[in-house]
Design a protein around this motif. Sequence first.
Motif, mmCIF file in Angstrom:
data_model
loop_
_atom_site.group_PDB
_atom_site.id
_atom_site.type_symbol
_atom_site.label_atom_id
_atom_site.label_comp_id
_atom_site.label_asym_id
_atom_site.label_seq_id
_atom_site.Cartn_x
_atom_site.Cartn_y
_atom_site.Cartn_z
ATOM 1 N N GLU A 96 84.106 -56.879 -49.795
ATOM 2 C CA GLU A 96 83.811 -55.558 -49.236
ATOM 3 C C GLU A 96 82.438 -55.533 -48.551
ATOM 4 O O GLU A 96 82.278 -54.987 -47.472
ATOM 5 C CB GLU A 96 83.857 -54.525 -50.369
ATOM 6 C CG GLU A 96 84.699 -53.287 -50.153
ATOM 7 C CD GLU A 96 85.883 -53.383 -49.219
ATOM 8 O OE1 GLU A 96 85.769 -52.809 -48.126
ATOM 9 O OE2 GLU A 96 86.924 -54.005 -49.554
ATOM 10 N N ARG A 97 81.449 -56.165 -49.167
ATOM 11 C CA ARG A 97 80.090 -56.121 -48.611
ATOM 12 C C ARG A 97 79.955 -56.937 -47.319
ATOM 13 O O ARG A 97 78.969 -56.830 -46.601
ATOM 14 C CB ARG A 97 79.063 -56.582 -49.651
ATOM 15 C CG ARG A 97 79.211 -58.007 -50.069
ATOM 16 C CD ARG A 97 78.283 -58.365 -51.232
ATOM 17 N NE ARG A 97 78.743 -59.561 -51.920
ATOM 18 C CZ ARG A 97 78.525 -60.782 -51.477
ATOM 19 N NH1 ARG A 97 77.834 -60.977 -50.373
ATOM 20 N NH2 ARG A 97 79.002 -61.818 -52.122
ATOM 21 N N LYS A 98 80.973 -57.767 -47.020
ATOM 22 C CA LYS A 98 80.929 -58.549 -45.778
ATOM 23 C C LYS A 98 81.589 -57.816 -44.612
ATOM 24 O O LYS A 98 81.499 -58.265 -43.474
ATOM 25 C CB LYS A 98 81.640 -59.899 -45.977
ATOM 26 C CG LYS A 98 80.996 -60.799 -46.999
ATOM 27 C CD LYS A 98 80.034 -61.760 -46.338
ATOM 28 C CE LYS A 98 79.192 -62.465 -47.355
ATOM 29 N NZ LYS A 98 79.070 -63.862 -47.243
ATOM 30 N N VAL A 99 82.251 -56.719 -44.893
ATOM 31 C CA VAL A 99 82.980 -55.998 -43.850
ATOM 32 C C VAL A 99 82.065 -55.587 -42.675
ATOM 33 O O VAL A 99 82.444 -55.747 -41.517
ATOM 34 C CB VAL A 99 83.761 -54.788 -44.429
ATOM 35 C CG1 VAL A 99 84.307 -53.905 -43.319
ATOM 36 C CG2 VAL A 99 84.903 -55.288 -45.316
ATOM 37 N N PRO A 100 80.841 -55.106 -42.943
ATOM 38 C CA PRO A 100 79.970 -54.762 -41.804
ATOM 39 C C PRO A 100 79.716 -55.941 -40.857
ATOM 40 O O PRO A 100 79.618 -55.736 -39.646
ATOM 41 C CB PRO A 100 78.669 -54.326 -42.473
ATOM 42 C CG PRO A 100 79.067 -53.882 -43.836
ATOM 43 C CD PRO A 100 80.232 -54.745 -44.226
ATOM 44 N N TYR A 101 79.652 -57.155 -41.392
ATOM 45 C CA TYR A 101 79.437 -58.328 -40.529
ATOM 46 C C TYR A 101 80.644 -58.559 -39.638
ATOM 47 O O TYR A 101 80.521 -58.864 -38.459
ATOM 48 C CB TYR A 101 79.169 -59.578 -41.373
ATOM 49 C CG TYR A 101 77.873 -59.490 -42.129
ATOM 50 C CD1 TYR A 101 76.683 -59.875 -41.526
ATOM 51 C CD2 TYR A 101 77.842 -58.999 -43.419
ATOM 52 C CE1 TYR A 101 75.486 -59.770 -42.191
ATOM 53 C CE2 TYR A 101 76.650 -58.896 -44.104
ATOM 54 C CZ TYR A 101 75.469 -59.278 -43.489
ATOM 55 O OH TYR A 101 74.296 -59.168 -44.149
ATOM 56 N N LEU A 102 81.808 -58.403 -40.233
ATOM 57 C CA LEU A 102 83.042 -58.549 -39.482
ATOM 58 C C LEU A 102 83.109 -57.514 -38.363
ATOM 59 O O LEU A 102 83.485 -57.808 -37.234
ATOM 60 C CB LEU A 102 84.192 -58.326 -40.468
ATOM 61 C CG LEU A 102 85.578 -58.406 -39.905
ATOM 62 C CD1 LEU A 102 86.178 -59.725 -40.331
ATOM 63 C CD2 LEU A 102 86.424 -57.263 -40.404
ATOM 64 N N ARG A 103 82.697 -56.292 -38.675
ATOM 65 C CA ARG A 103 82.778 -55.199 -37.698
ATOM 66 C C ARG A 103 81.840 -55.432 -36.520
ATOM 67 O O ARG A 103 82.034 -54.872 -35.451
ATOM 68 C CB ARG A 103 82.459 -53.865 -38.381
ATOM 69 C CG ARG A 103 83.542 -53.467 -39.364
ATOM 70 C CD ARG A 103 83.918 -52.005 -39.247
ATOM 71 N NE ARG A 103 85.036 -51.688 -40.133
ATOM 72 C CZ ARG A 103 84.928 -50.965 -41.237
ATOM 73 N NH1 ARG A 103 83.748 -50.464 -41.588
ATOM 74 N NH2 ARG A 103 85.974 -50.728 -41.981
ATOM 75 N N ARG A 104 80.819 -56.229 -36.721
ATOM 76 C CA ARG A 104 79.903 -56.519 -35.617
ATOM 77 C C ARG A 104 80.599 -57.256 -34.481
ATOM 78 O O ARG A 104 80.153 -57.214 -33.347
ATOM 79 C CB ARG A 104 78.771 -57.403 -36.121
ATOM 80 C CG ARG A 104 77.481 -56.664 -36.204
ATOM 81 C CD ARG A 104 76.371 -57.634 -36.396
ATOM 82 N NE ARG A 104 75.760 -57.431 -37.672
ATOM 83 C CZ ARG A 104 74.831 -58.227 -38.184
ATOM 84 N NH1 ARG A 104 74.462 -59.313 -37.538
ATOM 85 N NH2 ARG A 104 74.298 -57.953 -39.325
ATOM 86 N N ASP A 105 81.656 -57.976 -34.825
ATOM 87 C CA ASP A 105 82.403 -58.724 -33.814
ATOM 88 C C ASP A 105 83.478 -57.884 -33.149
ATOM 89 O O ASP A 105 84.228 -58.375 -32.320
ATOM 90 C CB ASP A 105 83.064 -59.939 -34.472
ATOM 91 C CG ASP A 105 82.181 -61.167 -34.337
ATOM 92 O OD1 ASP A 105 81.271 -61.143 -33.482
ATOM 93 O OD2 ASP A 105 82.402 -62.134 -35.075
ATOM 94 N N ILE A 106 83.580 -56.638 -33.566
ATOM 95 C CA ILE A 106 84.633 -55.767 -33.050
ATOM 96 C C ILE A 106 84.025 -54.437 -32.620
ATOM 97 O O ILE A 106 83.383 -53.760 -33.412
ATOM 98 C CB ILE A 106 85.710 -55.519 -34.130
ATOM 99 C CG1 ILE A 106 86.290 -56.865 -34.595
ATOM 100 C CG2 ILE A 106 86.806 -54.600 -33.608
ATOM 101 C CD1 ILE A 106 87.349 -56.729 -35.667
ATOM 102 N N GLY A 107 84.209 -54.071 -31.356
ATOM 103 C CA GLY A 107 83.765 -52.762 -30.878
ATOM 104 C C GLY A 107 84.961 -51.824 -30.865
ATOM 105 O O GLY A 107 86.044 -52.220 -30.451
#
Length: 228
Positions: A71-82
Amino acid sequence: MILMKDIYKTYANGVTALNGISVDIKQGEFVYIVGPSGAGKSTFIKLMYREVKPTQGTIIINEIDMSEIKERKVPYLRRDIGVIFQDFKLLPKLSVYENIAFALEVIEESPRNIRKRVMDVLEIVGLKNKARFIPDELSGGEQQRVSIARAIVNHPKIVIADEPTGNLDPDTSWGIMKTFEEINARGTTIIMATHSKEIVNTIKKRVIAIEDGLIVRDQNRGEYGYEI
Ligand code: ADP
Ligand code: ADP
């Protein structure tokens, strides 16, 4: 780059929105998602930025299995997606500049870099002269440009747009599409849910049609295929 295998989604209220979907979208593709209201398009799109989790099935994005991500890695993943929405979702009290700067991971960037990146991206969407305006002072098309700028300022590999022209008049919509084509020409993957027959039939791209939670059609340079 986006791989889904046998995806099912049943919401807490018992509604099954997706009924076994498999798809493979490569880096640099431009894909329209079409289909009737309630077909499952938004659910399909929300799975990609993890707004929704599948009930069953595998989703791999940029070689990362989403079911294994903490769950805490989700923000990193979202950085690759606009992500771009029909109703823009801008922060009303912040200026255009601030709305975009806000999307940058402020901790890692120097103020000078942030300024450069925000101004660069405003240039791309043609709104450099409106940096100090607040959203209410802009037209709908301009507000959507701000939300596009916000979505691309992190240089994402994927841009997801859920009916981005749904609230815009036809002229404005064509301008937004031109911007999407430019972003796509830089190698960014674009996934766009739309109800616009004119756009899909004029700017020919891959078309994935969803009906009753299933992919019923997947064509390169496809047609919209519905009357409205
Ligand atoms: P579309 O984007 O094609 O209109 P959606 O993915 O929004 O389709 O909806 C598919 C189905 O799932 C619809 O029946 C809708 O009512 C239902 N649905 C969507 N979101 C939710 C939710 N958060 N909770 C319960 N049901 C939902
Ligand atoms: P830099 O990393 O020095 O910004 P780039 O070639 O990556 O150089 O970007 C050049 C311009 O294009 C910049 O203004 C940047 O904001 C913009 N840009 C970079 N990546 C994307 C992208 N994926 N989609 C749209 N614009 C982008």
